[in-house]
Structure formats: structure tokens, C-alpha cells
Design an enzyme around this catalytic site. Structure first.
Site, PDB file in Angstrom:
ATOM      1  N   GLY A  45       0.844  -1.237   0.026  1.00  0.00           N
ATOM      2  CA  GLY A  45      -0.074  -0.082   0.099  1.00  0.00           C
ATOM      3  C   GLY A  45       0.781   1.290   0.102  1.00  0.00           C
ATOM      4  O   GLY A  45       0.638   2.319  -0.702  1.00  0.00           O
ATOM      5  N   CYS A  46       1.886   1.055   0.862  1.00  0.00           N
ATOM      6  CA  CYS A  46       2.677   2.450   0.933  1.00  0.00           C
ATOM      7  C   CYS A  46       3.479   2.854  -0.375  1.00  0.00           C
ATOM      8  O   CYS A  46       3.660   3.651  -0.958  1.00  0.00           O
ATOM      9  CB  CYS A  46       3.533   2.218   1.647  1.00  0.00           C
ATOM     10  SG  CYS A  46       3.049   2.184   3.521  1.00  0.00           S
TER      11      CYS A  46
END
Length: 161
Positions: A45-46
Site C-alpha cells: 500500500g505504501c
């Protein structure tokens, strides 16, 4: 624990190092600043979020805004993450999570029945006057950079910029 600032609130000031040791102080920024908190370098996600800000960075810079990503990771981790994904904006180390706490982004989380403290993915658009122009308290990485770009355009238009 401090609550998350909202639009109109003064943005909590901070001074944090990037992977080269250069200190970035919000109060010295002077322009529009996108401050986004993310949990960990080089995680799915990052990475999606960071690459989206990378891809939007030229457009954001042209609109007068700089992007600063903040996580508890150390400078070496940030350096590897920036290099691996050719990130074009600073990643700042908040190893003691004091800045995340000031922004209400250091929260209790639960995962697989385990409770722990960590970063809640969140973003703040800080106006040149040092006030929060827009806050996103629980960010979904996908499509977020474009959402921020639209809010920046609206905030600039509202201020006649």
C-alpha cells in the site's frame, strides 16, 4: 494523545531529517505542502501511494506544492525506498513518532487479533499560511494522489491563487 487537526487548524510544526540528514521544517516551507503519513517503506500500500505521488509530483510542483512523506522508518530505509522506486520528493524519518502523534496519525491498530500502535495512513494539505487546508484522516492509497491534486486546485482557487 492529540486529535487529528482539521481544515482551519494551525498545522503542527515539525523538523525531521530526510535520508541525507537534511532537516525539513514545516514552518520554513512557505508554500503549499502535502504532508502524508504512511506506515512502512516498501510495503504494498505504501508503494502504491508513494508511486502515485511520484507520478503526480510534476503537476503538484507546477501548482506550487511540495510533497513530504513521513514514516517511522530510518534514513537508510528511506534512501533504499526512494532509490528503488525513483521517488522524486523527500521521505522524512519520524522514528520517535512525535510528529505522527502531533497530527493524530499515531493510533492503536489491530491486526490478526494483535493490538499495537502504528501509523494511520493520513494526509494533510498545508496552506502557505501554515494552516490545514484539507485533511484526509483514513486514506486509501489507490487514487489518493489525484484526490489531493484536486483539493489543492480547489484550495488555491478559493484563495485566489
Amino acid at each position: 494523545m492529540p486529535t487529528m487537526p482539521v481544515a482551519g487548524d494551525p498545522a503542527p510544526d515539525f523538523a525531521l531529517p530526510d535520508e541525507h540528514g537534511a532537516i525539513h521544517r514545516l514552518s520554513e516551507q512557505g508554500g503549499w505542502t502535502i504532508v502524508y503519513f504512511y506506515p512502512k517503506d516498501d510495503t504494498p500500500g505504501c508503494t502504491v501511494e508513494a508511486c502515485a505521488f511520484r507520478d503526480a509530483n510534476d503537476k503538484l510542483l507546477a501548482a506550487g506544492a511540495t510533497v513530504w512523506g513521513i514514516s517511522p522508518d530510518d534514513a537508510a530505509s528511506h534512501g533504499r525506498f526512494r532509490a528503488k522506486f525513483h521517488l522524486t520528493f523527500p521521505l522524512l524519518s519520524d522514528e520517535d513518532h512525535a510528529t505522527a502523534e502531533a497530527y493524530g496519525a499515531w493510533v492503536e491498530k489491530t491486526n490478526h487479533g494483535r493490538t499495537y500502535m502504528g501509523i494511520q495512513r493520513s494526509t494533510f494539505l498545508v496552506a502557505p499560511d501554515g494552516r490545514i487546508a484539507h485533511a484526509w484522516p483514513k486514506v486509501k492509497a489507490e487514487g489518493h494522489a489525484e484526490e489531493v491534486a484536486l483539493a489543492l486546485a480547489a484550495a488555491r482557487a478559493a484563495r485566489g491563487a
